[in-house]
Design an enzyme around this catalytic site. Structure first.
Site, PDB file in Angstrom:
ATOM      1  N   GLU A  50      49.057  46.907  40.303  1.00 29.78           N
ATOM      2  CA  GLU A  50      48.071  45.841  40.131  1.00 29.78           C
ATOM      3  C   GLU A  50      46.729  46.243  40.735  1.00 29.78           C
ATOM      4  OE1 GLU A  50      48.768  43.019  38.597  1.00 29.78           O
ATOM      5  OE2 GLU A  50      50.942  42.766  38.696  1.00 29.78           O
TER       6      GLU A  50
ATOM      7  N   ASP B  91      41.947  33.477  29.129  1.00 27.76           N
ATOM      8  CA  ASP B  91      41.900  34.323  30.314  1.00 27.76           C
ATOM      9  C   ASP B  91      40.528  34.176  30.957  1.00 27.76           C
ATOM     10  OD1 ASP B  91      42.453  36.651  32.126  1.00 27.76           O
ATOM     11  OD2 ASP B  91      44.121  36.937  30.749  1.00 27.76           O
TER      12      ASP B  91
ATOM     13  N   HIS C 253      49.820  47.461  35.305  1.00 26.79           N
ATOM     14  CA  HIS C 253      49.202  46.145  35.139  1.00 26.79           C
ATOM     15  C   HIS C 253      47.758  46.166  35.626  1.00 26.79           C
ATOM     16  CE1 HIS C 253      49.721  41.587  34.974  1.00 26.79           C
ATOM     17  NE2 HIS C 253      50.234  42.041  33.846  1.00 26.79           N
TER      18      HIS C 253
ATOM     19  N   HIS D 125      46.656  32.317  30.250  1.00 21.10           N
ATOM     20  CA  HIS D 125      46.956  33.585  30.925  1.00 21.10           C
ATOM     21  C   HIS D 125      46.046  33.817  32.132  1.00 21.10           C
ATOM     22  CE1 HIS D 125      47.629  38.117  30.900  1.00 21.10           C
ATOM     23  NE2 HIS D 125      48.854  37.642  30.805  1.00 21.10           N
TER      24      HIS D 125
END
Length: 447
Positions: A381, A164, A133, A353
């Site tokens: 992440e 986003d 991610h 998002h």
């Protein structure tokens, strides 16, 4: 800065100095797509693309064609694409059996004179328990950072978009650091293989290598040796995290704990980890004003209209709404006073998002982290923390927030949010069943 944490990370972070004119915030997905294609066409040294997926559709084709064209025009160009290993080898959820994007990558390599390697990174042996991610593209000395993956809706190729955040940071040290992690921390691993070549190994055969990669990633970090710990000017710190109690998760909690008067949080899936909820409650007790912006359930990327056949994945937006309603009910007094503001984003049939945080007038966190248990424990992440003690980016920061708030409405009372009796029959039946067998808590932890 004083910290409530015994082993605080925030004051010790090394960072790369920035200038205000080196930071650009784009205002939408269509502008982001145009900028990305323009940067790829102009690249002279390197292009490193890291995304959850590069989809086989019109926008994905446009991006991959641009990469091949750039490589063909300048053979010395270092071009690397990195995607999640498992996500690339399956079709879309609910779309039946499909070969996945890897078959398309192989066809593109076979039919082009130029070579654009596409590497698959297996963060876990099963997608349910962890994916790649990471966010951020490196093109020469520019870092393009967004939570968006690469397909039609994320890039607003046609009539719909998935909203986003889109940032450009012109900084050679940051670009070098992010490339170094991809090149040496990911691509060099025995678990990582090219997906654009025929006959990639099976996930089962890589089990031991995947375990080794995940173990090393838990102790990995961006190379910031050329950075500084001085925090007297505009700067950026790259952060990495995977697994329980990782550095990124800890910094997120410390940022919330550091808030003195204002905290703004964006997340598309309202399913906060316990440690984040705890810090939010403490911030409210300190008198901090908090804005939380989430997507309306109809703006969730898993939402399926009631007129269409029920699929299990369609229950997710309703699970998140249930979580939001419980949170709102517990904090109704803070909502009434105006100290806590819950905002629902919705713009027609488009989806939401956004992730990230704004803390006081100082910190801005850019991240793909969904601020949920999965992001805090399972997925790999990253984030970029911008520290702006002199408020050099105040105008650009305010403009970005104003654009985000444009399509939101404030929840005045928790009763405005729907409950089980209001949901479509298929959704209500499924949620009753999972509640009855007590697996709802497990779903919140992995979805």
């Amino acid at each position: 800065m004083p910290s409530l944490f015994k082993r605080s990370l925030l004051p010790k972070l090394r960072s790369f100095p920035l200038t205000a004119d080196a930071v650009t915030i784009l205002s939408g997905a269509a502008e982001y797509r145009r900028c990305l294609l323009e940067k790829i066409a102009q690249a002279t040294r390197r292009i490193y693309i890291v995304a959850l997926y590069l989809q086989q559709d019109e926008a994905g084709q446009e991006v991959l064609d641009a990469l091949h064209a750039a490589k063909l025009a300048r053979p010395q160009l270092d071009v690397v694409v990195v995607v999640d290993w498992l996500r690339a080898q399956r079709g879309l959820i609910g779309a039946g059996k499909q070969p996945g994007n890897s078959a398309w990558y192989q066809e593109m390599t076979r039919t082009h004179a130029s070579e654009v390697p596409v590497y698959g990174v297996p963060v876990q042996t099963r997608e349910l328990f962890g994916v790649l991610h990471l966010k951020g593209f490196v093109i020469d000395d520019c870092v393009i950072y967004s939570g968006a993956s690469l397909n039609n809706v994320y890039l607003h190729k046609f009539d719909k978009y998935r909203y986003d955040r889109y940032h450009l940071l012109q900084n050679s040290d940051l670009a070098d650091s992010m490339q170094h992690l991809v090149q040496h921390g990911l691509v060099a691993s025995k678990a990582v293989h090219r997906l654009d070549l025929p006959n990639p190994p099976t996930t089962r055969s890589l089990r031991n290598d995947i375990g080794d990669l995940r173990s090393r990633l838990k102790h990995a970090s961006y190379d910031i040796t050329s950075g500084t710990t001085a925090n007297d000017g505009l700067s950026v710190s790259p952060l990495l995290g995977v697994g329980k109690n990782n550095p990124l998760s800890r910094v997120i909690c410390e940022l919330i704990a550091s808030a003195k008067f204002q905290l703004t949080i964006c997340t598309p899936y309202f399913n906060l980890p316990l440690q984040v909820t705890r810090e939010i409650n403490r911030a409210l007790a300190r008198g901090v004003k908090i804005d939380i912006i989430v997507g309306d359930k109809t703006a969730n990327d898993f939402y399926i209209p009631p007129s269409e056949p029920f699929k299990v994945i369609a229950a997710l937006p309703y699970l998140y709404e249930i979580s939001l309603r419980r949170f709102a009910k517990r904090h109704q007094r803070n909502i009434d006073s105006g100290q806590l503001n819950l905002h629902l984003w919705r713009d027609g049939d488009n989806t939401y998002h956004l992730k990230g945080m704004w803390i006081d007038d100082r910190y801005t966190l850019l991240t793909g982290n969904n601020l949920n248990p999965r992001a805090f424990r399972l997925d790999l992440e990253n984030a970029l923390l911008i520290d702006d003690p002199k408020q050099q980016l105040r105008e650009a920061r305010s403009k970005e927030l104003a654009e985000i708030f444009e399509h939101t409405r404030r929840v005045e009372r928790y009763l405005e949010l729907e409950t089980l009796p209001d949901y479509p029959a298929g959704v209500a039946k499924f949620l009753k069943r999972v509640s009855r067998v007590r697996i709802e808590r497990l779903l919140y932890r992995i979805l």
